[in-house]
Design a protein around this motif. Structure first.
Motif, PDB file in Angstrom:
ATOM      1  N   ASP A 115       8.047  38.221  40.298  1.00 18.50           N
ATOM      2  CA  ASP A 115       6.876  37.379  40.571  1.00 18.50           C
ATOM      3  C   ASP A 115       7.188  35.895  40.446  1.00 18.50           C
ATOM      4  N   ASP A 116       7.856  35.509  39.380  1.00 23.75           N
ATOM      5  CA  ASP A 116       8.084  34.090  39.104  1.00 23.75           C
ATOM      6  C   ASP A 116       9.366  33.550  39.708  1.00 23.75           C
ATOM      7  N   HIS A 117      10.318  34.394  40.031  1.00 23.13           N
ATOM      8  CA  HIS A 117      11.629  33.916  40.475  1.00 23.13           C
ATOM      9  C   HIS A 117      12.037  34.503  41.826  1.00 23.13           C
ATOM     10  N   ALA A 118      11.063  34.747  42.687  1.00 23.52           N
ATOM     11  CA  ALA A 118      11.379  35.336  43.999  1.00 23.52           C
ATOM     12  C   ALA A 118      12.254  34.393  44.830  1.00 23.52           C
ATOM     13  N   ASN A 119      11.915  33.110  44.860  1.00 27.38           N
ATOM     14  CA  ASN A 119      12.720  32.156  45.645  1.00 27.38           C
ATOM     15  C   ASN A 119      14.126  31.998  45.071  1.00 27.38           C
ATOM     16  N   PHE A 120      14.219  31.957  43.746  1.00 22.10           N
ATOM     17  CA  PHE A 120      15.536  31.840  43.105  1.00 22.10           C
ATOM     18  C   PHE A 120      16.411  33.051  43.436  1.00 22.10           C
ATOM     19  N   LEU A 121      15.830  34.234  43.422  1.00 19.13           N
ATOM     20  CA  LEU A 121      16.597  35.444  43.704  1.00 19.13           C
ATOM     21  C   LEU A 121      17.022  35.514  45.172  1.00 19.13           C
ATOM     22  N   LYS A 122      16.136  35.074  46.080  1.00 19.91           N
ATOM     23  CA  LYS A 122      16.500  35.082  47.497  1.00 19.91           C
ATOM     24  C   LYS A 122      17.617  34.083  47.799  1.00 19.91           C
ATOM     25  N   LYS A 123      17.591  32.940  47.129  1.00 24.77           N
ATOM     26  CA  LYS A 123      18.668  31.956  47.338  1.00 24.77           C
ATOM     27  C   LYS A 123      20.015  32.487  46.878  1.00 24.77           C
ATOM     28  N   ASN A 124      20.005  33.365  45.876  1.00 27.85           N
ATOM     29  CA  ASN A 124      21.254  33.943  45.374  1.00 27.85           C
ATOM     30  C   ASN A 124      21.542  35.322  45.968  1.00 27.85           C
ATOM     31  N   ASN A 125      20.922  35.628  47.120  1.00 33.32           N
ATOM     32  CA  ASN A 125      21.163  36.862  47.858  1.00 33.32           C
ATOM     33  C   ASN A 125      20.902  38.105  47.001  1.00 33.32           C
ATOM     34  N   ARG A 126      19.789  38.099  46.272  1.00 34.81           N
ATOM     35  CA  ARG A 126      19.402  39.250  45.457  1.00 34.81           C
ATOM     36  C   ARG A 126      18.022  39.743  45.904  1.00 34.81           C
ATOM     37  N   ASN A 127      17.805  41.020  45.702  1.00 32.18           N
ATOM     38  CA  ASN A 127      16.536  41.625  46.096  1.00 32.18           C
ATOM     39  C   ASN A 127      15.525  41.454  44.973  1.00 32.18           C
ATOM     40  N   PRO A 128      14.437  40.714  45.183  1.00 36.26           N
ATOM     41  CA  PRO A 128      13.451  40.510  44.106  1.00 36.26           C
ATOM     42  C   PRO A 128      12.798  41.802  43.631  1.00 36.26           C
TER      43      PRO A 128
END
Length: 298
Positions: A115-128
């Motif tokens: 919820d809080d780190h969706a953009n951060f995870l997408k930038k690091n090529n991770r599935n939220p």
């Protein structure tokens, strides 16, 4: 042609006259109005003094309550004093593949969630969708709030993260209800490797050594894993009545991830408790209800 200096002098005189008029108006106020204002100001001062005294008393009561509550709070976690039942067999819960990962977001370290780190995870090529620490939070609340734990039959709770970090949760710890406080405690645990009691040296949550089957699980215990993909569909109450003995402990292994299944070498059998996929918290609730019924824990 330059303006004469007398015009400016006349303006200054007009200003001085206006200022004198204001002073005259103040001096011409009736005396009884001044007395009334003095009385009102004295009444306000008395009210403020009484309200301050009441606030001081309230603050003293709050501080007394806070000091009394601080004796039971350990690192933000209250302790529930349950008497362990050592004479009878007990149970151990293991939560596998828990999504508990710490990363530096901006200038601070935080527990990652979808919820809080969706953009951060997408930038690091991770599935939220894979970052769900709330599943572990709900599962721990269900285990520690169960009547089986309050009856003293819960021996230990272990959680192993997706990265392989294993930590132990004492049965008498009361996990915070809100997710934000839970995330803060998990962040502290994964950084400092333990959370110790204030008035004692007992470690309520601590990281322990792998592998779990060699160092922490009871000897000769029956280990049951839960998976919706298992072909063995059982009625939990009837199955536990045949499996749980008075001579040995039982270990329940539940997955704390959003998708997938657990694959551990130390599990004796995999069972399914429903024809439909269930959440980890509801699966644990079925286990605890079946145990409470078989052990006559009301």
């Amino acid at each position: 042609m330059v303006r004469p200096y007398g015009i400016k002098v006349n303006k200054r005189k007009e200003r001085e006259e206006r200022y004198d008029k204001e002073e005259d108006e103040v001096e011409e106020q009736p005396k009884f109005e001044q007395k009334q204002k003095a009385r009102e100001s004295s009444k306000k001062a008395k009210k403020e003094s009484t309200s301050r005294a009441e606030e001081d008393n309230d603050e003293e009561e709050v501080t007394e309550e806070a000091t009394a509550a601080a004796e039971d709070i350990v690192g933000g976690i209250p302790i529930v004093l349950n008497a362990p039942n050592k004479e009878k067999s007990g149970i151990v819960f293991v939560l596998e593949k828990a999504s508990l990962e710490v990363a530096k977001v901006g200038k601070t370290y935080q527990l990652l969630n979808s919820d809080d780190h969706a953009n951060f995870l997408k930038k690091n090529n991770r599935n939220p969708a894979d970052y769900r620490p709330d599943i572990t939070h709900q599962a721990l609340l269900m285990i520690l709030d169960s009547p089986v734990n309050k009856a003293g039959r819960l021996k230990a709770v272990y959680v192993r993260t997706e990265k392989g970090v294993l930590f132990e949760v004492k049965p008498h710890v009361r996990i915070p209800r809100t997710f934000k406080r839970f995330a803060g405690i998990m962040l502290q645990l994964l950084q400092k490797l333990s959370i110790t009691a204030v008035n004692s040296h007992e470690k309520l949550l601590r990281c322990v050594k792998n592998p779990i089957e060699e160092h922490h699980l009871p000897v000769n215990s029956h280990r049951i894993g839960f998976s919706h993909s298992s072909e063995k569909l059982v009625n939990m109450q009837k199955h536990l009545a045949t499996v749980c003995d008075d001579d040995r402990d039982t270990v329940f292994v539940v997955g704390a991830m959003a998708h997938g299944k657990i694959d551990c070498n130390y599990i004796d059998e995999f069972v399914s408790v429903s024809e439909y996929p269930l959440s980890a918290a509801y699966c644990i609730s079925r286990i605890c209800e079946a145990l409470a019924t078989n052990w006559n824990i009301i």
